[in-house]
Design an enzyme around this catalytic site. Structure first.
Site, PDB file in Angstrom:
ATOM      1  N   ASP A   1       0.817  -1.208   0.000  1.00  0.00           N
ATOM      2  CA  ASP A   1       0.000   0.000   0.000  1.00  0.00           C
ATOM      3  C   ASP A   1       0.857   1.268   0.000  1.00  0.00           C
ATOM      4  O   ASP A   1       0.699   2.127   0.857  1.00  0.00           O
ATOM      5  CB  ASP A   1      -0.909  -0.061   1.248  1.00  0.00           C
ATOM      6  CG  ASP A   1      -1.868   1.109   1.329  1.00  0.00           C
ATOM      7  OD1 ASP A   1      -2.351   1.555   0.292  1.00  0.00           O
ATOM      8  OD2 ASP A   1      -2.125   1.575   2.471  1.00  0.00           O
TER       9      ASP A   1
ATOM     10  N   GLU B   1       0.850  -1.775  14.203  1.00  0.00           N
ATOM     11  CA  GLU B   1       0.053  -0.820  13.414  1.00  0.00           C
ATOM     12  C   GLU B   1      -1.348  -0.771  13.989  1.00  0.00           C
ATOM     13  O   GLU B   1      -1.907  -1.793  14.388  1.00  0.00           O
ATOM     14  CB  GLU B   1      -0.093  -1.259  11.939  1.00  0.00           C
ATOM     15  CG  GLU B   1       1.111  -1.056  11.084  1.00  0.00           C
ATOM     16  CD  GLU B   1       0.884  -1.486   9.624  1.00  0.00           C
ATOM     17  OE1 GLU B   1      -0.266  -1.430   9.139  1.00  0.00           O
ATOM     18  OE2 GLU B   1       1.873  -1.893   8.998  1.00  0.00           O
TER      19      GLU B   1
ATOM     20  N   GLU C   1       3.310  -8.204   7.147  1.00  0.00           N
ATOM     21  CA  GLU C   1       2.035  -8.816   6.749  1.00  0.00           C
ATOM     22  C   GLU C   1       2.162  -9.780   5.579  1.00  0.00           C
ATOM     23  O   GLU C   1       1.452  -9.643   4.579  1.00  0.00           O
ATOM     24  CB  GLU C   1       1.002  -7.734   6.436  1.00  0.00           C
ATOM     25  CG  GLU C   1       0.617  -6.912   7.641  1.00  0.00           C
ATOM     26  CD  GLU C   1      -0.558  -5.987   7.381  1.00  0.00           C
ATOM     27  OE1 GLU C   1      -1.041  -5.921   6.235  1.00  0.00           O
ATOM     28  OE2 GLU C   1      -1.008  -5.345   8.341  1.00  0.00           O
TER      29      GLU C   1
ATOM     30  N   TYR D   1      -6.809  -3.406  12.577  1.00  0.00           N
ATOM     31  CA  TYR D   1      -7.578  -2.213  12.180  1.00  0.00           C
ATOM     32  C   TYR D   1      -9.039  -2.377  12.582  1.00  0.00           C
ATOM     33  O   TYR D   1      -9.929  -2.287  11.747  1.00  0.00           O
ATOM     34  CB  TYR D   1      -7.409  -1.975  10.676  1.00  0.00           C
ATOM     35  CG  TYR D   1      -6.034  -1.413  10.357  1.00  0.00           C
ATOM     36  CD1 TYR D   1      -5.797  -0.048  10.424  1.00  0.00           C
ATOM     37  CD2 TYR D   1      -4.974  -2.251  10.035  1.00  0.00           C
ATOM     38  CE1 TYR D   1      -4.535   0.475  10.171  1.00  0.00           C
ATOM     39  CE2 TYR D   1      -3.710  -1.737   9.780  1.00  0.00           C
ATOM     40  CZ  TYR D   1      -3.501  -0.375   9.850  1.00  0.00           C
ATOM     41  OH  TYR D   1      -2.247   0.155   9.599  1.00  0.00           O
TER      42      TYR D   1
HETATM   43  C1  GCB Z   1      -1.464  -2.334   6.724  1.00  0.00           C
HETATM   44  C2  GCB Z   1      -0.179  -2.269   6.017  1.00  0.00           C
HETATM   45  C3  GCB Z   1       0.185  -0.869   5.580  1.00  0.00           C
HETATM   46  C4  GCB Z   1      -1.051  -0.160   5.044  1.00  0.00           C
HETATM   47  C5  GCB Z   1      -2.067  -0.075   6.158  1.00  0.00           C
HETATM   48  C6  GCB Z   1      -3.376   0.578   5.671  1.00  0.00           C
HETATM   49  O1  GCB Z   1      -1.772  -3.276   7.408  1.00  0.00           O
HETATM   50  O2  GCB Z   1       0.885  -2.854   6.724  1.00  0.00           O
HETATM   51  O3  GCB Z   1       1.195  -0.940   4.621  1.00  0.00           O
HETATM   52  O4  GCB Z   1      -0.771   1.102   4.520  1.00  0.00           O
HETATM   53  O5  GCB Z   1      -2.390  -1.365   6.595  1.00  0.00           O
HETATM   54  O6  GCB Z   1      -3.557   1.764   5.876  1.00  0.00           O
HETATM   55  O7  GCB Z   1      -4.171  -0.109   5.070  1.00  0.00           O
END
Ligand code: GCB
Length: 720
Positions: free
Chosen positions: A280, A613, A524, A577
């Site tokens: 990403d 994260e 990931e 997330y």
């Molecule tokens: C993740 C990734 C990261 C992305 C982020 C997102 O899990 O490790 O590279 O930018 O989520 O914002 O989706």
């Protein structure tokens, strides 16, 4: 061809360029490659205007090679004729072995930076192989076609108004002519001249005065070549450096990617392809870091490895020095403190220096004098043909220890809690190019925030950035470019072998850095696939063999019960997330889900955990109360829900929290990305969003709670 390109000269392959496509048989891909690339059935080359129209809409490139597979997308093939040339001149361009010490000026070494404007051309020819067919490296680039000025270091993508260059896939060519000081060029002086690239993305071939000197796979890491025999003996003649760089990613590169041909002629122009990636961030390309020429004597210090231990009031600095150029030499070492006082001396190529009452290297906010580094001066003396040669290299050395228990991360025996960020090398216009004002601004923001650490998501950062981490005491989880490893093919042996080499290059580069406290071998990956077990067991074991002094991890998003890589890591790093990608809009689910996440991981592995994260996108200036997704209030509220769980669990085994992300950053275009990823707590221009203030309050509070020192007061730190 005209020497100067018209403004759009780079955009449209001219009839002349199209005509210059490589003749059949020269540097053309094999049938096997064609099949692998899912090439469409053969067809005539597209006329120029059609190519322009087809290419004008994003990451799309027409292919007009009559059905042949895209040679330049598979970087090695065009090299065969070149390799023959290189071998003939005795300068085959294998990745150099050796230490790759960062170039420094010392009494025995000189340095010349080659930053500034370079000549540049993207090879828009059919098959992208005109540069090899016409041997653009053999004469000044301006003599083989139009060139534009391109800044180095910088990504090339955002420098012009040309969407085709922004989204270009294939070979681009850079060139710089340099006049070298006469004293570097005399053959009898036992001087070695080295050309070094901090990084170029992704695959690079380098020629000097038409002779291939280096070839390197992989972005984000340095490579260099001894060019003495090419430049010496001809003082006054400019040294012409030509670099071809290819940004194509394949299932076996790190990061992996793939080229997909769109064969439905009712939907796509003929020979249409896209580069797919499973990560990403925008695949910026070009010469991203400083290019330097430096000298050493012909017998020289090639590498230094330092590890440190300490107990009570004594520290030991173990060193190993390797020398190239002669077996007959002597080495002496002197360790000095920041006042210049010599605190220990040694000799020989391996040994130990004893330091009494050492000033330890401490992280930012853990000590009033963080980032303390001694200077280790290594002096080499050798006799060459009756002459005495001397080489001196000075390495900054931080004395600190790192240990991991089942619940803690210890630096110098004290519990360390990571309160920090994930970053990207990313900014307007320069893309991933190193830029000092930006670097300084970022370090000032980190310290303003009270961040004591970051992860180099998702690739190694510039050495100049790492130097500042060492100097300011910013703790680093050093990640290799193992991001987007999602398919079974990318877990195969070919990818594995490359991954091992990348870890060797990364450890070689950063092994002496006190700020680096842990290696991360991936982000990931599809670690739920059975193939991940052997893959990560091997990569992690290899990394530990290269550097037994640091823990190793990779960052997972897999379910704890299904993760095949986690058994091999020292610290569990988990991304989640909640109420963003899962249960979007439902902030109330966070406490339960996050608690469950931590408890499940700990139950399974009894290893400390970092929330590597978490975060939410917010569009700066978009407000909503009650908080709705994408508003600044939602980002703040999500962070606070996470924080309440962190506060419970950091009393147990949670040892860190790293926000995603420090700043907004560019990505490929997509329906969930609004001019890039907006999970930054700072905008891409480095202005704080509301969430930055929430985090700042929190990080300073944690620093004051966990510091082994009297309270650190923000206003006492002069730059804040
Ligand atoms: C993740 C990734 C990261 C992305 C982020 C997102 O899990 O490790 O590279 O930018 O989520 O914002 O989706």
């Amino acid at each position: 061809m005209a020497a100067a390109a018209p403004p759009d000269g780079l955009t449209l392959p001219t009839a002349k360029m199209a005509a210059a496509a490589p003749p059949d048989g020269l540097a053309l891909p094999t049938a096997k490659m064609a099949a692998a690339a899912a090439a469409p059935p053969g067809g005539a080359a597209l006329p120029t205007t059609k190519m322009a129209a087809a290419a004008a809409g994003g990451r799309r490139c027409p292919r007009s090679d009559g059905g042949r597979a895209p040679l330049p997308l598979l970087p090695l093939l065009p090299l065969l004729p070149l390799l023959a040339l290189a071998l003939a001149t005795g300068r085959a361009g294998a990745v150099p072995a050796g230490g790759m010490l960062y170039p420094r000026e010392t009494p025995s070494r000189e340095l010349k930076e080659l930053g500034g404007l370079w000549s540049f051309r993207a090879d828009f020819s059919a098959g992208r192989a005109a540069g090899f067919a016409q041997r653009w490296y053999r004469q000044p680039l301006r003599q083989t076609g139009p060139v534009i000025d391109m800044p180095v270091p910088a990504s090339f993508n955002d420098i012009t108004q040309d969407p085709n260059l922004e989204n270009y896939i294939g070979w681009v060519w850079y060139e710089k002519e340099v006049l070298l000081p006469r004293r570097w060029l005399q053959e009898d002086l036992n001087t070695r001249v080295v050309l070094r690239f901090g990084s170029a993305h992704y695959y690079s071939i380098v020629w000097v005065n038409g002779v291939q000197v280096a070839e390197h796979e992989g972005g984000h890491l340095p490579f260099e070549a001894d060019i003495s025999s090419i430049v010496q003996g001809s003082p006054g003649i400019p040294c012409r450096i030509t670099v071809a760089v290819n940004n194509t990613l394949t299932p076996h590169t790190l990061p992996p990617g793939s080229i997909q041909y769109m064969n439905d002629v009712s939907k796509y122009p003929k020979n249409y392809f896209v580069q797919n990636i499973k990560f990403d961030f925008f695949n910026y390309a070009g010469i991203h870091r400083p290019v330097m020429l430096y000298t050493t004597p012909s017998v020289y210090i090639d590498d230094i490895t330092v590890t440190t231990t300490s107990s009570e009031n004594i520290a030991m600095v173990q060193y190993q020095v390797s020398v190239v150029g002669s077996a007959l030499y002597s080495l002496s070492l002197s360790l000095r403190d920041q006042e210049g006082k010599e605190v220990a001396t040694g000799d020989g190529s391996a040994g130990e220096l004893k330091v009494l009452d050492p000033n330890l290297w401490w992280p930012y906010l853990m000590h009033e004098n963080p980032g303390y580094r001694y200077s280790l001066e290594v002096k080499l003396q050798a006799q060459v043909n009756g002459a005495l040669l001397e080489d001196i290299y000075t390495l900054p050395v931080g004395i600190r220890t790192v240990h991991v228990t089942s619940t803690q991360f210890l630096i110098n025996g004290k519990p360390f809690y990571f309160h920090g960020v994930n970053k990207h090398e990313d900014a307007d216009i320069r893309g991933k190019g190193l830029d000092w004002p930006l670097v300084m601004k970022d370090f000032n923001l980190l310290r303003w925030l009270g961040a004591n650490s970051f992860r180099t998501s998702h690739y190694p950062y510039a050495e100049e950035i790492m130097d500042l981490c060492d100097a300011y005491g910013i703790v680093v989880i050093d990640e290799c470019p193992g991001v987007g490893i999602k398919t079974a093919e990318s877990f195969g042996n070919k990818s594995l072998q490359h991954h091992l080499v990348v870890m060797e290059e990364l450890v070689r580069r950063d092994k002496n850095r006190p700020s680096v406290v842990m290696w991360s071998v991936a982000n990931e990956p599809a670690s739920q696939l059975p193939a991940a077990a052997h893959y990560f067991k091997t990569v992690i074991a290899h990394t530990k063999a290269l550097d037994p002094s640091r823990p190793v991890t990779f960052v997972t998003e897999a379910n704890n019960a299904l993760d095949h890589g986690a058994p091999y890591v020292d610290v569990i790093c988990v991304n989640s997330y909640f109420s963003w990608y899962h249960d979007p809009g439902h902030l109330e689910v966070i406490p339960l889900q996050l608690m469950t996440q931590f408890e499940n991981w700990y139950k399974t592995y009894q290893k400390p955990i970092i929330q590597s994260e978490y975060g939410a996108d917010s569009i700066p200036g978009l407000h909503s109360d009650p908080p709705l997704m994408f508003s600044e209030e939602y980002q703040k509220a999500l962070l606070k829900e996470y924080h309440s769980v962190f506060d419970k669990k950091r009393k147990e085994y949670v040892i860190g929290e790293l926000i995603w992300n420090f700043a907004d950053f560019m990505t490929n275009q997509g329906t969930t990305r609004v001019l890039g990823n907006k999970k930054g707590i700072f905008t891409r221009q480095r202005q704080p969003k509301s969430a930055a203030f929430v985090l700042r309050e929190r990080y300073w509070k944690i620093a004051n709670e966990s510091s082994c020192l009297p309270p650190v007061i923000k206003s006492h730190i002069h730059f804040l």
